[in-house]
Design a protein around this motif. Structure first.
Motif, mmCIF file in Angstrom:
data_model
loop_
_atom_site.group_PDB
_atom_site.id
_atom_site.type_symbol
_atom_site.label_atom_id
_atom_site.label_comp_id
_atom_site.label_asym_id
_atom_site.label_seq_id
_atom_site.Cartn_x
_atom_site.Cartn_y
_atom_site.Cartn_z
ATOM 1 N N GLY A 44 0.785 -1.176 -0.060
ATOM 2 C CA GLY A 44 -0.143 -0.003 0.124
ATOM 3 C C GLY A 44 0.805 1.373 0.003
ATOM 4 N N ALA A 45 1.978 1.486 0.851
ATOM 5 C CA ALA A 45 2.988 2.418 0.829
ATOM 6 C C ALA A 45 3.572 2.627 -0.651
ATOM 7 N N LYS A 46 3.902 1.558 -1.244
ATOM 8 C CA LYS A 46 4.455 1.553 -2.606
ATOM 9 C C LYS A 46 3.695 1.937 -3.591
ATOM 10 N N VAL A 47 2.352 1.636 -3.515
ATOM 11 C CA VAL A 47 1.463 2.336 -4.506
ATOM 12 C C VAL A 47 1.093 3.684 -4.234
ATOM 13 N N TRP A 48 0.977 4.211 -3.002
ATOM 14 C CA TRP A 48 1.132 5.658 -2.328
ATOM 15 C C TRP A 48 2.177 6.369 -2.997
ATOM 16 N N LEU A 49 3.484 5.825 -2.819
ATOM 17 C CA LEU A 49 4.626 6.687 -3.063
ATOM 18 C C LEU A 49 4.751 6.982 -4.492
ATOM 19 N N ARG A 50 4.355 5.841 -5.374
ATOM 20 C CA ARG A 50 4.253 6.079 -6.957
ATOM 21 C C ARG A 50 3.534 7.307 -7.337
ATOM 22 N N SER A 51 2.183 7.245 -6.832
ATOM 23 C CA SER A 51 1.209 8.043 -7.143
ATOM 24 C C SER A 51 1.662 9.541 -6.633
ATOM 25 N N PHE A 52 2.355 9.688 -5.231
ATOM 26 C CA PHE A 52 3.006 10.935 -4.747
ATOM 27 C C PHE A 52 3.865 11.374 -5.786
ATOM 28 N N GLU A 53 4.786 10.606 -6.058
ATOM 29 C CA GLU A 53 5.953 11.112 -6.933
ATOM 30 C C GLU A 53 5.497 11.723 -8.160
ATOM 31 N N GLU A 54 4.211 11.298 -8.730
ATOM 32 C CA GLU A 54 3.936 11.851 -9.943
ATOM 33 C C GLU A 54 3.216 13.161 -9.631
ATOM 34 N N ALA A 55 2.678 13.479 -8.676
ATOM 35 C CA ALA A 55 2.348 14.866 -8.357
ATOM 36 C C ALA A 55 3.347 15.925 -8.198
ATOM 37 N N LYS A 56 4.555 15.556 -7.940
ATOM 38 C CA LYS A 56 5.761 16.335 -8.265
ATOM 39 C C LYS A 56 5.704 17.665 -7.338
ATOM 40 N N THR A 57 4.745 18.329 -6.687
ATOM 41 C CA THR A 57 4.795 19.218 -6.093
ATOM 42 C C THR A 57 3.483 19.215 -5.092
ATOM 43 N N VAL A 58 3.476 20.095 -4.003
ATOM 44 C CA VAL A 58 2.300 20.021 -2.908
ATOM 45 C C VAL A 58 1.443 21.240 -3.691
ATOM 46 N N PRO A 59 0.070 20.990 -3.839
ATOM 47 C CA PRO A 59 -0.689 22.160 -4.103
ATOM 48 C C PRO A 59 -0.805 23.273 -3.018
ATOM 49 N N LYS A 60 -1.022 24.725 -3.338
ATOM 50 C CA LYS A 60 -0.880 25.660 -2.498
ATOM 51 C C LYS A 60 -1.813 25.790 -1.462
ATOM 52 N N SER A 61 -3.204 24.974 -1.827
ATOM 53 C CA SER A 61 -4.317 25.086 -0.883
ATOM 54 C C SER A 61 -3.831 24.145 0.383
ATOM 55 N N LEU A 62 -2.770 23.111 0.200
ATOM 56 C CA LEU A 62 -2.584 22.363 1.544
ATOM 57 C C LEU A 62 -1.562 22.827 2.682
ATOM 58 N N VAL A 63 -0.991 24.071 2.187
ATOM 59 C CA VAL A 63 0.280 24.829 3.017
ATOM 60 C C VAL A 63 -0.225 26.034 3.221
ATOM 61 N N GLU A 64 0.149 26.578 4.221
ATOM 62 C CA GLU A 64 0.092 28.241 4.497
ATOM 63 C C GLU A 64 1.301 28.973 4.153
ATOM 64 N N LEU A 65 0.964 29.642 3.024
ATOM 65 C CA LEU A 65 2.146 30.632 2.320
ATOM 66 C C LEU A 65 2.164 31.921 3.236
ATOM 67 N N THR A 66 3.501 32.408 3.529
ATOM 68 C CA THR A 66 3.777 33.705 3.919
ATOM 69 C C THR A 66 4.858 34.336 3.092
ATOM 70 N N PHE A 67 4.723 35.513 3.153
ATOM 71 C CA PHE A 67 5.832 36.338 2.072
ATOM 72 C C PHE A 67 6.535 37.272 2.995
#
Length: 194
Positions: A44-67
């Motif tokens: 299950g972890a290997k399947v998750w890791l393969r699909s996570f690698e395809e994403a290549k980046t974290v969406p902005k909506s999942l993190v808090e950005l400060t400037f």
């Protein structure tokens, strides 16, 4: 005319909501196991890791950005424009695997007071590029921490290579032992025992 405006605003709301849902669901949800002790958890972890690698980046909506203003490249521009980007994500976020959280706590990106990961970027003089850089850094950090606990079985080619190396090592060892044995025999046959 009024109904048309309502439809347009309703359409805008639904497309915004659809975009948000797509952004949230672009990262796969990892299996909810604290340790990868059995083979099913590993798979299950290997399947998750393969699909996570395809994403290549974290969406902005999942993190808090400060400037903020940065000291990176850009000359006088960095004194006027807030180009430094800091991305913060709570370590108990659902997209971060449970088995990797212990490892993430040990990284220099972990902030104990807020129990979160903090990644900053000042690579470029462009705020947009720094956002992309910090989000990809966050992705890499989580992926590396998760990879450390996933073990994989060697392929048939790898097993054959190891077997060939072991055979070569054994034959070299046998040759050295035979040489040493021959030297000792030559010493004993010189007539000393007469």
């Amino acid at each position: 005319m009024i109904s048309r405006i309502k439809r347009v605003s309703w359409y805008a709301l639904t497309t915004t909501w659809t975009r948000r849902c797509r952004l949230i669901h672009t990262l796969p949800i990892p299996p909810s196991t604290a340790s990868l002790s059995c083979a099913e958890d590993q798979e299950g972890a290997k399947v998750w890791l393969r699909s996570f690698e395809e994403a290549k980046t974290v969406p902005k909506s999942l993190v808090e950005l400060t400037f903020s203003r940065s000291s990176g490249p850009g000359g006088q521009n960095v004194n006027k424009v807030e180009t430094k980007v800091s991305a913060r994500c709570h370590i108990d976020a659902p997209w971060i695997p449970m088995w990797a959280r212990e490892s993430l706590v040990m990284t220099p990106y972990y902030v104990k007071t807020s129990h979160s990961l903090l990644v900053s970027s000042t690579v470029s003089r462009s705020q947009a590029r720094n956002i992309d850089d910090s989000l990809s850094k966050m992705h890499t950090i989580v992926m590396d921490a998760a990879k450390n606990f996933i073990t994989s079985e060697p392929s048939a080619k790898q097993r054959q290579r190891v077997a060939n190396l072991e055979k070569a090592h054994d034959s070299r060892r046998r040759l050295e032992k035979n040489k040493r044995s021959a030297v000792k025999k030559m010493r004993s046959n010189k007539g000393w025992s007469e």
